[in-house]
Design a protein around this motif. Structure first.
Motif, short mmCIF file in Angstrom:
data_model
loop_
_atom_site.label_atom_id
_atom_site.label_comp_id
_atom_site.label_asym_id
_atom_site.label_seq_id
_atom_site.Cartn_x
_atom_site.Cartn_y
_atom_site.Cartn_z
N LEU A 56 1.15 -1.09 -0.21
CA LEU A 56 -0.14 0.17 -0.36
C LEU A 56 1.12 0.99 -0.20
CD1 LEU A 56 -2.13 -0.22 2.51
CD2 LEU A 56 -2.62 -1.04 0.22
N SER A 57 0.53 1.99 -0.93
CA SER A 57 0.80 3.57 -0.79
C SER A 57 0.55 4.36 0.08
CB SER A 57 1.16 4.04 -1.88
OG SER A 57 -0.16 4.24 -2.51
N LEU A 58 1.53 5.59 0.31
CA LEU A 58 0.72 6.55 1.62
C LEU A 58 -0.86 7.25 0.95
CD1 LEU A 58 0.88 8.02 3.91
CD2 LEU A 58 2.33 10.05 2.75
N LYS B 9 1.93 8.81 10.28
CA LYS B 9 1.90 9.34 11.22
C LYS B 9 0.92 8.38 12.41
CE LYS B 9 0.15 12.94 8.73
NZ LYS B 9 -1.23 14.04 8.24
N PRO B 10 0.94 8.35 13.68
CA PRO B 10 0.86 7.63 15.07
C PRO B 10 -0.72 7.44 14.49
CG PRO B 10 2.07 9.38 15.41
CD PRO B 10 1.98 9.76 13.67
N THR B 11 -1.22 8.14 14.12
CA THR B 11 -3.00 8.03 14.21
C THR B 11 -3.53 6.05 12.86
OG1 THR B 11 -3.31 9.83 12.58
CG2 THR B 11 -4.06 10.36 14.19
N GLN C 73 -0.87 4.47 12.04
CA GLN C 73 -0.10 3.36 13.07
C GLN C 73 -1.45 3.35 13.87
OE1 GLN C 73 3.57 4.33 14.88
NE2 GLN C 73 4.90 5.43 12.74
N LYS C 74 -1.96 3.65 14.38
CA LYS C 74 -2.78 2.97 15.69
C LYS C 74 -4.00 2.36 14.70
CE LYS C 74 -4.25 5.51 19.41
NZ LYS C 74 -4.82 6.20 20.57
N GLN C 75 -4.49 2.53 13.23
CA GLN C 75 -5.69 2.10 12.55
C GLN C 75 -4.92 0.59 12.44
OE1 GLN C 75 -6.58 5.23 9.52
NE2 GLN C 75 -7.23 5.87 10.84
N LEU C 76 -4.02 0.57 11.92
CA LEU C 76 -2.97 -0.36 11.52
C LEU C 76 -3.30 -1.24 12.67
CD1 LEU C 76 -0.37 1.26 8.85
CD2 LEU C 76 -2.68 -0.27 8.30
N ILE C 77 -2.75 -1.13 13.46
CA ILE C 77 -2.52 -2.13 14.42
C ILE C 77 -3.08 -2.75 15.39
CG2 ILE C 77 -1.42 -2.03 17.33
CD1 ILE C 77 0.77 -0.10 17.15
N HIS C 78 -4.64 -2.21 15.29
CA HIS C 78 -5.93 -2.58 15.50
C HIS C 78 -6.75 -3.87 14.04
CE1 HIS C 78 -10.12 -2.78 17.04
NE2 HIS C 78 -10.48 -2.28 15.26
N THR D 66 13.99 10.14 4.57
CA THR D 66 13.33 11.20 6.11
C THR D 66 11.83 11.71 6.10
OG1 THR D 66 14.03 12.11 5.10
CG2 THR D 66 15.78 11.95 7.40
N LEU D 67 11.60 11.40 4.41
CA LEU D 67 10.35 12.42 4.77
C LEU D 67 9.76 10.83 3.13
CD1 LEU D 67 11.39 15.72 3.27
CD2 LEU D 67 10.12 14.90 4.79
N LEU D 68 8.04 10.80 3.27
CA LEU D 68 7.04 10.24 2.50
C LEU D 68 6.57 10.94 1.86
CD1 LEU D 68 5.60 7.53 4.93
CD2 LEU D 68 7.47 7.35 3.83
N ASP D 69 6.46 10.67 -0.02
CA ASP D 69 5.47 10.97 -0.89
C ASP D 69 4.36 10.72 -0.79
OD1 ASP D 69 6.31 9.08 -2.41
OD2 ASP D 69 7.22 10.86 -3.68
N GLU D 70 3.88 10.33 -1.75
CA GLU D 70 2.67 9.83 -2.13
C GLU D 70 2.61 8.84 -2.15
OE1 GLU D 70 -1.09 11.57 -0.88
OE2 GLU D 70 0.03 12.45 0.29
#
Length: 154
Positions: free
Chosen positions: A39-41, A72-74, A76-81, A98-102
């Motif tokens: 999955l991409s960003l 983003k932590p939000t 990451q939290k969705q993926l953890i769930h 260090t940076l993510l693009d789309e």
């Protein structure tokens, strides 16, 4: 005997040689042949990837969801769930970026063995669902604006 010493020195200076290091960097530390889906960003933030991911978890059990630690932590939290609800391992992966693009690959679901799946991307129908909905919304607002200008009191 000279070659053995040179190999020993090279290993000490540069580390152990890796197989396909560019491929491993691209797929968050695993080989392409082990990847079930990526999955991409932009796919994570704009499409409904969850039903697709769940179907792949069921079809290919026992894998690990590799997640870029820069997300983003939000998210990451969705993926953890998602992984907890489906008994899937999750591993956060630090990358050199260090940076993510789309278009950056930020999620990889892989197995411990080769599956050699030809298509590892999210199906096109899921990718374009939101784009079609956005276009509908845009045409509705345009038409409302047009009629409103015709029938509005001045």
């Amino acid at each position: 005997m000279g070659k053995d010493i040179q190999d020993y020195l090279d290993k000490g200076l540069y580390g152990s040689p890796q197989l396909k290091p560019d491929e491993q960097r691209k797929f968050l530390g695993t080989f392409r042949e082990r990847v079930v889906f990526i999955l991409s960003l932009s796919e994570l933030t704009s499409t409904s990837y969850e039903s697709f991911a769940i179907s792949q978890f069921q079809k290919y059990p026992g894998g690990t969801l590799l997640v870029n630690a820069l997300l983003k932590p939000t998210i990451q939290k969705q993926l953890i769930h998602l992984t907890q609800m489906n008994n899937v391992s999750l591993k956060l992966v630090d990358t050199e970026n260090t940076l993510l693009d789309e278009q950056s690959i930020v999620v990889v679901y892989s197995l411990n063995y080769a599956v050699n799946k030809e298509n590892i991307e999210l199906p096109l129908q899921n990718k374009f669902t939101n784009i079609k909905q956005d276009k509908k919304t845009m045409t509705q607002t345009k038409s409302e604006g047009f009629f409103r200008s015709l029938f509005s009191k001045k």
